[in-house]
Write a protein that holds these residues in place. Structure first.
Motif, PDB file in Angstrom:
ATOM      1  N   ALA A 264       0.831  -1.203   0.000  1.00 19.13           N
ATOM      2  CA  ALA A 264       0.000   0.000   0.000  1.00 19.13           C
ATOM      3  C   ALA A 264       0.867   1.256   0.000  1.00 19.13           C
ATOM      4  O   ALA A 264       0.544   2.243  -0.677  1.00 19.13           O
ATOM      5  N   GLN A 265       1.967   1.228   0.745  1.00 28.52           N
ATOM      6  CA  GLN A 265       2.868   2.379   0.769  1.00 28.52           C
ATOM      7  C   GLN A 265       3.490   2.617  -0.615  1.00 28.52           C
ATOM      8  O   GLN A 265       3.584   3.769  -1.072  1.00 28.52           O
ATOM      9  N   ILE A 266       3.897   1.553  -1.265  1.00 26.49           N
ATOM     10  CA  ILE A 266       4.509   1.673  -2.592  1.00 26.49           C
ATOM     11  C   ILE A 266       3.492   2.197  -3.602  1.00 26.49           C
ATOM     12  O   ILE A 266       3.792   3.100  -4.400  1.00 26.49           O
ATOM     13  N   VAL A 267       2.287   1.640  -3.577  1.00 25.26           N
ATOM     14  CA  VAL A 267       1.242   2.092  -4.504  1.00 25.26           C
ATOM     15  C   VAL A 267       0.915   3.561  -4.261  1.00 25.26           C
ATOM     16  O   VAL A 267       0.763   4.341  -5.211  1.00 25.26           O
ATOM     17  N   ALA A 268       0.805   3.949  -2.996  1.00 24.82           N
ATOM     18  CA  ALA A 268       0.493   5.344  -2.666  1.00 24.82           C
ATOM     19  C   ALA A 268       1.584   6.279  -3.185  1.00 24.82           C
ATOM     20  O   ALA A 268       1.288   7.336  -3.773  1.00 24.82           O
ATOM     21  N   ALA A 269       2.836   5.904  -2.973  1.00 16.73           N
ATOM     22  CA  ALA A 269       3.943   6.742  -3.428  1.00 16.73           C
ATOM     23  C   ALA A 269       3.955   6.859  -4.950  1.00 16.73           C
ATOM     24  O   ALA A 269       4.127   7.948  -5.502  1.00 16.73           O
ATOM     25  N   LEU A 270       3.761   5.733  -5.633  1.00 19.33           N
ATOM     26  CA  LEU A 270       3.745   5.751  -7.096  1.00 19.33           C
ATOM     27  C   LEU A 270       2.553   6.543  -7.629  1.00 19.33           C
ATOM     28  O   LEU A 270       2.662   7.213  -8.661  1.00 19.33           O
ATOM     29  N   THR A 271       1.425   6.470  -6.932  1.00 23.89           N
ATOM     30  CA  THR A 271       0.239   7.215  -7.365  1.00 23.89           C
ATOM     31  C   THR A 271       0.463   8.713  -7.248  1.00 23.89           C
ATOM     32  O   THR A 271       0.138   9.482  -8.166  1.00 23.89           O
ATOM     33  N   ILE A 272       1.030   9.144  -6.138  1.00 22.19           N
ATOM     34  CA  ILE A 272       1.298  10.572  -5.933  1.00 22.19           C
ATOM     35  C   ILE A 272       2.246  11.093  -7.017  1.00 22.19           C
ATOM     36  O   ILE A 272       2.016  12.148  -7.629  1.00 22.19           O
ATOM     37  N   VAL A 273       3.314  10.346  -7.253  1.00 20.88           N
ATOM     38  CA  VAL A 273       4.265  10.760  -8.289  1.00 20.88           C
ATOM     39  C   VAL A 273       3.603  10.705  -9.667  1.00 20.88           C
ATOM     40  O   VAL A 273       3.852  11.566 -10.521  1.00 20.88           O
ATOM     41  N   GLY A 274       2.738   9.714  -9.882  1.00 17.44           N
ATOM     42  CA  GLY A 274       2.038   9.604 -11.149  1.00 17.44           C
ATOM     43  C   GLY A 274       1.119  10.777 -11.410  1.00 17.44           C
ATOM     44  O   GLY A 274       1.047  11.286 -12.538  1.00 17.44           O
ATOM     45  N   VAL A 275       0.407  11.218 -10.383  1.00 17.00           N
ATOM     46  CA  VAL A 275      -0.467  12.393 -10.526  1.00 17.00           C
ATOM     47  C   VAL A 275       0.368  13.617 -10.891  1.00 17.00           C
ATOM     48  O   VAL A 275       0.021  14.385 -11.803  1.00 17.00           O
ATOM     49  N   ALA A 276       1.476  13.810 -10.180  1.00 17.35           N
ATOM     50  CA  ALA A 276       2.354  14.949 -10.468  1.00 17.35           C
ATOM     51  C   ALA A 276       2.915  14.871 -11.878  1.00 17.35           C
ATOM     52  O   ALA A 276       2.984  15.890 -12.587  1.00 17.35           O
ATOM     53  N   SER A 277       3.293  13.683 -12.311  1.00 21.00           N
ATOM     54  CA  SER A 277       3.826  13.510 -13.668  1.00 21.00           C
ATOM     55  C   SER A 277       2.775  13.836 -14.716  1.00 21.00           C
ATOM     56  O   SER A 277       3.076  14.485 -15.739  1.00 21.00           O
ATOM     57  N   ASP A 278       1.543  13.379 -14.487  1.00 22.96           N
ATOM     58  CA  ASP A 278       0.463  13.665 -15.434  1.00 22.96           C
ATOM     59  C   ASP A 278       0.194  15.163 -15.534  1.00 22.96           C
ATOM     60  O   ASP A 278      -0.050  15.695 -16.614  1.00 22.96           O
ATOM     61  N   VAL A 279       0.218  15.833 -14.387  1.00 23.03           N
ATOM     62  CA  VAL A 279      -0.014  17.281 -14.384  1.00 23.03           C
ATOM     63  C   VAL A 279       1.075  17.998 -15.184  1.00 23.03           C
ATOM     64  O   VAL A 279       0.787  18.876 -16.010  1.00 23.03           O
ATOM     65  N   LEU A 280       2.324  17.617 -14.960  1.00 19.94           N
ATOM     66  CA  LEU A 280       3.426  18.252 -15.687  1.00 19.94           C
ATOM     67  C   LEU A 280       3.372  17.916 -17.176  1.00 19.94           C
ATOM     68  O   LEU A 280       3.652  18.771 -18.028  1.00 19.94           O
ATOM     69  N   ALA A 281       3.029  16.667 -17.499  1.00 19.41           N
ATOM     70  CA  ALA A 281       2.936  16.276 -18.911  1.00 19.41           C
ATOM     71  C   ALA A 281       1.816  17.035 -19.622  1.00 19.41           C
ATOM     72  O   ALA A 281       1.987  17.500 -20.762  1.00 19.41           O
ATOM     73  N   GLN A 282       0.661  17.162 -18.952  1.00 26.59           N
ATOM     74  CA  GLN A 282      -0.445  17.933 -19.523  1.00 26.59           C
ATOM     75  C   GLN A 282      -0.044  19.404 -19.681  1.00 26.59           C
ATOM     76  O   GLN A 282      -0.370  20.041 -20.688  1.00 26.59           O
ATOM     77  N   SER A 283       0.663  19.925 -18.696  1.00 27.85           N
ATOM     78  CA  SER A 283       1.106  21.315 -18.760  1.00 27.85           C
ATOM     79  C   SER A 283       2.068  21.527 -19.919  1.00 27.85           C
ATOM     80  O   SER A 283       1.997  22.547 -20.623  1.00 27.85           O
ATOM     81  N   LEU A 284       2.964  20.569 -20.124  1.00 24.39           N
ATOM     82  CA  LEU A 284       3.914  20.661 -21.235  1.00 24.39           C
ATOM     83  C   LEU A 284       3.178  20.639 -22.568  1.00 24.39           C
ATOM     84  O   LEU A 284       3.492  21.414 -23.486  1.00 24.39           O
ATOM     85  N   LEU A 285       2.182  19.758 -22.672  1.00 23.05           N
ATOM     86  CA  LEU A 285       1.405  19.663 -23.907  1.00 23.05           C
ATOM     87  C   LEU A 285       0.651  20.967 -24.178  1.00 23.05           C
ATOM     88  O   LEU A 285       0.624  21.450 -25.320  1.00 23.05           O
ATOM     89  N   VAL A 286       0.062  21.538 -23.136  1.00 24.57           N
ATOM     90  CA  VAL A 286      -0.667  22.796 -23.292  1.00 24.57           C
ATOM     91  C   VAL A 286       0.278  23.918 -23.716  1.00 24.57           C
ATOM     92  O   VAL A 286      -0.052  24.739 -24.582  1.00 24.57           O
ATOM     93  N   GLN A 287       1.468  23.938 -23.123  1.00 29.29           N
ATOM     94  CA  GLN A 287       2.447  24.958 -23.498  1.00 29.29           C
ATOM     95  C   GLN A 287       2.824  24.836 -24.972  1.00 29.29           C
ATOM     96  O   GLN A 287       2.928  25.838 -25.694  1.00 29.29           O
ATOM     97  N   VAL A 288       3.020  23.619 -25.430  1.00 31.36           N
ATOM     98  CA  VAL A 288       3.358  23.397 -26.837  1.00 31.36           C
ATOM     99  C   VAL A 288       2.206  23.840 -27.739  1.00 31.36           C
ATOM    100  O   VAL A 288       2.420  24.491 -28.779  1.00 31.36           O
ATOM    101  N   PHE A 289       0.980  23.501 -27.359  1.00 35.52           N
ATOM    102  CA  PHE A 289      -0.189  23.899 -28.149  1.00 35.52           C
ATOM    103  C   PHE A 289      -0.333  25.423 -28.191  1.00 35.52           C
ATOM    104  O   PHE A 289      -0.630  25.999 -29.238  1.00 35.52           O
ATOM    105  N   GLU A 290      -0.127  26.055 -27.036  1.00 31.59           N
ATOM    106  CA  GLU A 290      -0.267  27.515 -26.991  1.00 31.59           C
ATOM    107  C   GLU A 290       0.813  28.191 -27.829  1.00 31.59           C
ATOM    108  O   GLU A 290       0.537  29.192 -28.526  1.00 31.59           O
TER     109      GLU A 290
END
Length: 277
Positions: free
Chosen positions: A34-60
């Motif tokens: 559960a600790q490993i899944v929680a840690a990976l999930t938190i990092v995954g959410v942050a990665s998705d946010v940054l990836a979406q932000s990068l994509l939006v920046q490229v589109f803009e």
């Protein structure tokens, strides 16, 4: 390939894949899992946010370029502008950061994922299921993470190169390489080896056990597909958390299963070596 290349005659029997699966599920459902899944999930959410932000920046930036340099009265340009605007509006949670900062952030998160997986390997290999011990997690973690990150890059490059050179052989050589390098992270995390030593150690451990490792790879593929399919259907806030959660479950279970197999194969190999003396 001949049976001798896949099966080690010095081993009386291959590891029980069903037992390995049961042990991996136990690891996943434990406090440590559960600790490993929680840690990976938190990092995954942050990665998705940054990836979406990068994509939006490229589109803009692309929109700005089109509006400043293209004839926007043309239907093709108008359609492209509309498509880009819709893509930007459909983007999930984003942060307003520059492209270089977003790229550095994504690289840092990728390294953090490697660190989490190194810790997971150590915990699962030592059967620490009531929580990750701090001393076990911290032992040479920066250097092990660096070694693991470099090794992953080398493995991907090797598979890509072999795939490109042998595509006419239906990627069988690339699969052969993938199977041989499956335990590199375990060699680094558990045995404190460097990237090259870990690659050599994994290759030697898999030699003679490739049918077992092939079955393991098939299970990993099935689990990956089983978590990716529902994750791909999630959208909005549910997708922001749900997709990284499912990805975290997949990575944690895969790490547990590969580590359980690694420990069993290493014990069997050591036992066979002692019996041969």
């Amino acid at each position: 390939m001949s049976a001798e290349q896949f099966d080690d005659p010095t081993l009386d029997e291959s590891p029980d894949l069903y037992q390995l699966l049961a042990d991996a599920f136990d690891s996943l459902l434990s406090v440590t899992g559960a600790q490993i899944v929680a840690a990976l999930t938190i990092v995954g959410v942050a990665s998705d946010v940054l990836a979406q932000s990068l994509l939006v920046q490229v589109f803009e930036d692309t929109l700005t370029l089109i509006r400043e340099n293209a004839d926007t009265s043309q239907p093709e340009a108008q359609q492209l502008i509309t498509d880009l605007e819709q893509a930007i509006d459909a983007a999930g949670l984003t942060v307003d950061l520059s492209v270089p900062v977003l790229l550095v952030g994504l690289l840092g998160l990728a390294i953090l994922v490697e660190a989490i997986r190194i810790v997971a390997v150590r915990a699962f290999a030592n059967d620490e299921l009531d929580g990750v011990p701090r001393a076990l997690a911290a032992r040479r973690l920066p250097i092990a993470t660096a070694y693991g990150f470099v090794a992953v890059i080398l493995i991907y490059l090797a598979i890509v190169i072999v795939s490109a050179l042998t595509f006419f052989l239906l990627f069988v050589p690339a699969l052969f390489v993938y199977l041989g390098l499956l335990f590199v992270r375990q060699e680094i995390a558990v045995s404190d080896k460097g990237p090259i030593q870990a690659i050599s150690g994994s290759w030697g451990l898999v030699k003679g056990n490739r049918w077992t490792v092939l079955g393991l790879a098939v299970v990993l593929l099935v689990v990956a597909i089983g978590t990716w399919l529902p994750a791909s259907l999630l959208a909005g806030p549910a997708g922001t958390v749900g997709a990284p959660l499912l990805s975290g479950v997949n990575l944690a279970f895969g790490t547990a299963l590969v580590t359980e197999t690694y420990v069993q194969l290493r014990e069997d190999t050591e036992t066979a070596a002692q019996s041969a003396m």
